[in-house]
Design an enzyme around this catalytic site. Sequence first.
Site, PDB file in Angstrom:
ATOM      1  N   HIS A   1       9.153  16.285 -18.307  1.00 40.83           N
ATOM      2  CA  HIS A   1      10.320  16.085 -17.228  1.00 40.83           C
ATOM      3  C   HIS A   1      10.112  14.812 -16.872  1.00 40.83           C
ATOM      4  O   HIS A   1      11.115  13.783 -16.548  1.00 40.83           O
ATOM      5  CB  HIS A   1      10.124  17.134 -16.062  1.00 40.83           C
ATOM      6  CG  HIS A   1      10.885  16.778 -14.632  1.00 40.83           C
ATOM      7  ND1 HIS A   1      10.392  15.910 -14.043  1.00 40.83           N
ATOM      8  CD2 HIS A   1      12.187  17.079 -14.331  1.00 40.83           C
ATOM      9  CE1 HIS A   1      11.284  15.725 -13.052  1.00 40.83           C
ATOM     10  NE2 HIS A   1      12.165  16.507 -13.116  1.00 40.83           N
ATOM     11  N   ASN A   2       8.916  14.189 -16.469  1.00 42.11           N
ATOM     12  CA  ASN A   2       8.498  13.133 -15.823  1.00 42.11           C
ATOM     13  C   ASN A   2       8.615  11.806 -17.066  1.00 42.11           C
ATOM     14  O   ASN A   2       9.298  10.642 -16.411  1.00 42.11           O
ATOM     15  CB  ASN A   2       7.283  12.996 -15.193  1.00 42.11           C
ATOM     16  CG  ASN A   2       7.051  13.695 -14.058  1.00 42.11           C
ATOM     17  OD1 ASN A   2       7.531  14.312 -13.391  1.00 42.11           O
ATOM     18  ND2 ASN A   2       5.965  13.312 -13.125  1.00 42.11           N
TER      19      ASN A   2
ATOM     20  N   GLU B   1      12.365  11.332 -17.030  1.00 41.37           N
ATOM     21  CA  GLU B   1      12.792  10.696 -15.684  1.00 41.37           C
ATOM     22  C   GLU B   1      12.327   9.096 -15.864  1.00 41.37           C
ATOM     23  O   GLU B   1      13.401   8.169 -15.372  1.00 41.37           O
ATOM     24  CB  GLU B   1      11.902  11.005 -14.547  1.00 41.37           C
ATOM     25  CG  GLU B   1      12.181  10.511 -13.238  1.00 41.37           C
ATOM     26  CD  GLU B   1      11.097  11.121 -12.085  1.00 41.37           C
ATOM     27  OE1 GLU B   1      11.201  12.338 -12.017  1.00 41.37           O
ATOM     28  OE2 GLU B   1      10.552  10.268 -11.336  1.00 41.37           O
TER      29      GLU B   1
ATOM     30  N   LYS C   1       6.650  19.717 -17.165  1.00 42.08           N
ATOM     31  CA  LYS C   1       6.678  19.019 -15.866  1.00 42.08           C
ATOM     32  C   LYS C   1       6.269  17.306 -16.166  1.00 42.08           C
ATOM     33  O   LYS C   1       7.027  16.741 -15.888  1.00 42.08           O
ATOM     34  CB  LYS C   1       5.738  19.240 -14.667  1.00 42.08           C
ATOM     35  CG  LYS C   1       5.792  18.319 -13.701  1.00 42.08           C
ATOM     36  CD  LYS C   1       6.833  18.132 -12.598  1.00 42.08           C
ATOM     37  CE  LYS C   1       7.027  16.983 -11.747  1.00 42.08           C
ATOM     38  NZ  LYS C   1       6.121  16.351 -11.226  1.00 42.08           N
TER      39      LYS C   1
ATOM     40  N   GLY D   1       2.407  18.728   0.100  1.00 44.07           N
ATOM     41  CA  GLY D   1       1.876  19.779   0.845  1.00 44.07           C
ATOM     42  C   GLY D   1       2.435  20.182   2.181  1.00 44.07           C
ATOM     43  O   GLY D   1       2.931  21.334   2.223  1.00 44.07           O
TER      44      GLY D   1
ATOM     45  N   LYS E   1       2.451   5.904 -11.828  1.00 46.57           N
ATOM     46  CA  LYS E   1       1.490   6.829 -11.635  1.00 46.57           C
ATOM     47  C   LYS E   1       0.781   7.423 -12.775  1.00 46.57           C
ATOM     48  O   LYS E   1      -0.381   8.038 -12.675  1.00 46.57           O
ATOM     49  CB  LYS E   1       1.809   7.808 -10.400  1.00 46.57           C
ATOM     50  CG  LYS E   1       1.951   7.377  -9.186  1.00 46.57           C
ATOM     51  CD  LYS E   1       1.968   8.238  -8.076  1.00 46.57           C
ATOM     52  CE  LYS E   1       2.031   7.720  -6.721  1.00 46.57           C
ATOM     53  NZ  LYS E   1       2.228   8.848  -5.553  1.00 46.57           N
TER      54      LYS E   1
ATOM     55  N   SER F   1       8.869  19.796  -9.045  1.00 46.94           N
ATOM     56  CA  SER F   1       9.607  18.166  -8.941  1.00 46.94           C
ATOM     57  C   SER F   1      10.654  18.388  -7.809  1.00 46.94           C
ATOM     58  O   SER F   1      11.225  19.389  -7.556  1.00 46.94           O
ATOM     59  CB  SER F   1      10.132  18.097 -10.311  1.00 46.94           C
ATOM     60  OG  SER F   1      10.991  16.768  -9.903  1.00 46.94           O
TER      61      SER F   1
HETATM   62  N1  NAP Z   1       4.700  12.715  -3.856  1.00 45.32           N
HETATM   63  C1  NAP Z   1       5.511  13.055  -4.947  1.00 45.32           C
HETATM   64  O1  NAP Z   1       6.749  12.796  -4.944  1.00 45.32           O
HETATM   65  C2  NAP Z   1       5.242  14.201  -5.921  1.00 45.32           C
HETATM   66  C3  NAP Z   1       6.105  14.942  -6.594  1.00 45.32           C
HETATM   67  C4  NAP Z   1       5.775  15.914  -7.379  1.00 45.32           C
HETATM   68  C5  NAP Z   1       4.222  16.187  -7.740  1.00 45.32           C
HETATM   69  N2  NAP Z   1       3.633  15.313  -6.804  1.00 45.32           N
HETATM   70  C6  NAP Z   1       1.948  15.722  -7.200  1.00 45.32           C
HETATM   71  O2  NAP Z   1       1.684  16.589  -5.859  1.00 45.32           O
HETATM   72  C7  NAP Z   1       0.120  16.240  -5.645  1.00 45.32           C
HETATM   73  C8  NAP Z   1       0.001  15.952  -4.138  1.00 45.32           C
HETATM   74  O3  NAP Z   1       0.791  14.786  -4.172  1.00 45.32           O
HETATM   75  P1  NAP Z   1       1.301  14.189  -2.621  1.00 45.32           P
HETATM   76  O4  NAP Z   1       2.208  13.069  -2.900  1.00 45.32           O
HETATM   77  O5  NAP Z   1       1.326  15.337  -1.665  1.00 45.32           O
HETATM   78  O6  NAP Z   1      -0.298  13.171  -2.460  1.00 45.32           O
HETATM   79  P2  NAP Z   1      -0.752  12.836  -0.940  1.00 45.32           P
HETATM   80  O7  NAP Z   1       0.355  12.544   0.217  1.00 45.32           O
HETATM   81  O8  NAP Z   1      -1.582  11.558  -1.356  1.00 45.32           O
HETATM   82  O9  NAP Z   1      -1.772  14.039  -0.276  1.00 45.32           O
HETATM   83  C9  NAP Z   1      -2.881  14.260  -1.125  1.00 45.32           C
HETATM   84  C10 NAP Z   1      -3.472  15.544  -0.180  1.00 45.32           C
HETATM   85  O10 NAP Z   1      -4.632  15.768  -0.921  1.00 45.32           O
HETATM   86  C11 NAP Z   1      -5.915  15.886   0.042  1.00 45.32           C
HETATM   87  N3  NAP Z   1      -6.956  15.381  -0.802  1.00 45.32           N
HETATM   88  C12 NAP Z   1      -7.185  13.988  -1.239  1.00 45.32           C
HETATM   89  N4  NAP Z   1      -8.307  13.940  -2.030  1.00 45.32           N
HETATM   90  C13 NAP Z   1      -8.720  15.449  -1.801  1.00 45.32           C
HETATM   91  C14 NAP Z   1     -10.018  15.788  -2.287  1.00 45.32           C
HETATM   92  N5  NAP Z   1     -10.842  15.057  -3.071  1.00 45.32           N
HETATM   93  N6  NAP Z   1     -10.435  17.029  -1.698  1.00 45.32           N
HETATM   94  C15 NAP Z   1      -9.643  17.740  -0.695  1.00 45.32           C
HETATM   95  N7  NAP Z   1      -8.276  17.125  -0.439  1.00 45.32           N
HETATM   96  C16 NAP Z   1      -7.976  16.070  -0.991  1.00 45.32           C
HETATM   97  C17 NAP Z   1      -5.460  14.858   1.285  1.00 45.32           C
HETATM   98  O11 NAP Z   1      -6.332  15.080   2.180  1.00 45.32           O
HETATM   99  P3  NAP Z   1      -6.775  13.906   3.276  1.00 45.32           P
HETATM  100  O12 NAP Z   1      -5.487  14.246   4.569  1.00 45.32           O
HETATM  101  O13 NAP Z   1      -8.219  14.423   3.787  1.00 45.32           O
HETATM  102  O14 NAP Z   1      -6.570  12.709   2.750  1.00 45.32           O
HETATM  103  C18 NAP Z   1      -4.066  15.022   1.262  1.00 45.32           C
HETATM  104  O15 NAP Z   1      -3.815  16.005   2.441  1.00 45.32           O
HETATM  105  C19 NAP Z   1      -0.225  15.243  -6.693  1.00 45.32           C
HETATM  106  O16 NAP Z   1      -0.725  15.772  -7.782  1.00 45.32           O
HETATM  107  C20 NAP Z   1       0.871  14.490  -6.922  1.00 45.32           C
HETATM  108  O17 NAP Z   1       1.021  13.748  -8.304  1.00 45.32           O
HETATM  109  C21 NAP Z   1       3.865  14.443  -6.007  1.00 45.32           C
END
Ligand code: NAP
Length: 473
Positions: A186-187, A190, A183, A15, A261, A128
Amino acid sequence: MKRYDVALIGLGVMGQSLARNIASQKFRVLTYNRTTKKAVQFIEEYGNDYLDYKANLKALVKELKTPRKIILMVPAGKPVDDMIQSLAKLLSKNDILIDAGNSLFKETIRRNELLKKKGIHFVGMGVSGGEEGALRGPSIMPGCDAKVWKSIRPILTKIAAKDFKGKPCVTHVGTDGAGHYVKMVHNGIEYAVMQMMAEAYEMLKSIYGLKPNEIANVFSKYNRGRLKSYLFEISVPVLSRKDDFKKGYLIDFILDKAGQKGTGRWTVIDALERGAVIPTIAEAVFARSLSSNKTERIVLSKLYKTRESKNLLSRKAFVKQLESALYAGMISCYAQGFELIRLAAEQQNWKLNFAEIARIWEGGCIIRADLLNFIHKAFASKRGKPVHLFMIGDIKKALQKDAPALSEVVSLGARSNVPIAAMATAHAYLYGMTSSVVPANFIQGLRDFFGAHTYERADKKGIFHTPWSNLDL
Ligand SMILES: NC(=O)c1ccc[n+]([C@@H]2O[C@H](COP(=O)([O-])OP(=O)(O)OC[C@H]3O[C@@H](n4cnc5c(N)ncnc54)[C@H](OP(=O)(O)O)[C@@H]3O)[C@@H](O)[C@H]2O)c1
């Protein structure tokens, strides 16, 4: 005054990067995070005229230009449903809610139906490229109605990575769950590509005795040729990094238990449910699960003779053969992934353009590779139609040249007792799909004998059963 073009909710790894990317393209982004402290810190560090936060959703929604565009970047599952529930009360007809996390496509279809009743548009959007991709340009796979795509297109085309011709790595994939589905596959691909690379690493290590830095050199050479890809590029630092604690290479101290995951597992479950054939992706998921059985593996390794190295080619010749084998194996693996997408599109009524899907994977995403440009051009020669990849002339030529090396490498793996299930299944898929006759007639005979399951005949129509007798035994 409604000043903001878009909101982004969930300031985790992805984010934060995505919000900064959108703001850097001069769109005004308003962010929100469940834990306000994180949003405050984020804005202290990166905030400017284009990037700010609000501590509550009501205030956030008020500041957005209409129709509102809100991107969710929270973990898949309940967090997405909870956020939708909170936001649905605050949004108006025609507002657009975009789930940019890795949600299961079936959930996306359900949420789309739910929000449609309220007049709110929903977009299931695969992203991605990890943290770096989200910041500098990811590959983006949105699924939504065509008119919603028009509204979000200006932002997405600006923030996406670029393909080989400099076009944005984003396209309107299809409706409802299509973006998240593509997507997910894609994973899965991967997983399979990484597993084949791991098997290549293992063969170079345990059959040819190469040290990590020597394998890094081999992979670096591959990355200067037709295997050029992000994953081979990052293999070089992963293999050549010295350990901070002990003498030697870090890779030799990393525990051999691979994490996952769930998107690989989802791909395999979905393929099984649809009757699609993706053995290399399935083996890659199984290999990660097998790796988790560390304790049992240690015990069993003492009871069984494992590696053997005999009848070897020279190292130079093997490195060349392995490059060809990986190339053929990866084509087989992409063919499996695209066939799964084809079957899903048929069953879900999605109209997909395969050339476009391969094109948006050319940049930004984890599987970006020169091979994807080759596959993109191959599908483009069929106007993006979902034909089997093996049907396309240039692919056939490549396989005719490189598949013999895959056979040799798989055979060496078997002779040397090195488990290379991903390469072996890539080989089996290639030769299974290109066999006019497979031994399923034998299976049918057995089934009819023990269960009167009936069979069809190759020479005439109808359903047959033979009154097999125990006298036949
Ligand atoms: N990491 C990667 O490389 C990657 C790549 C592609 C897609 N994604 C996908 O993108 C999404 C986010 O991944 P991320 O890696 O950025 O996750 P992350 O670092 O764990 O961050 C999750 C965010 O969501 C918030 N959150 C968690 N539970 C929540 C809830 N119940 N209500 C409201 N907010 C909540 C958290 O807020 P708090 O600060 O309050 O905990 C945090 O800001 C996931 O679906 C993941 O699978 C990730």
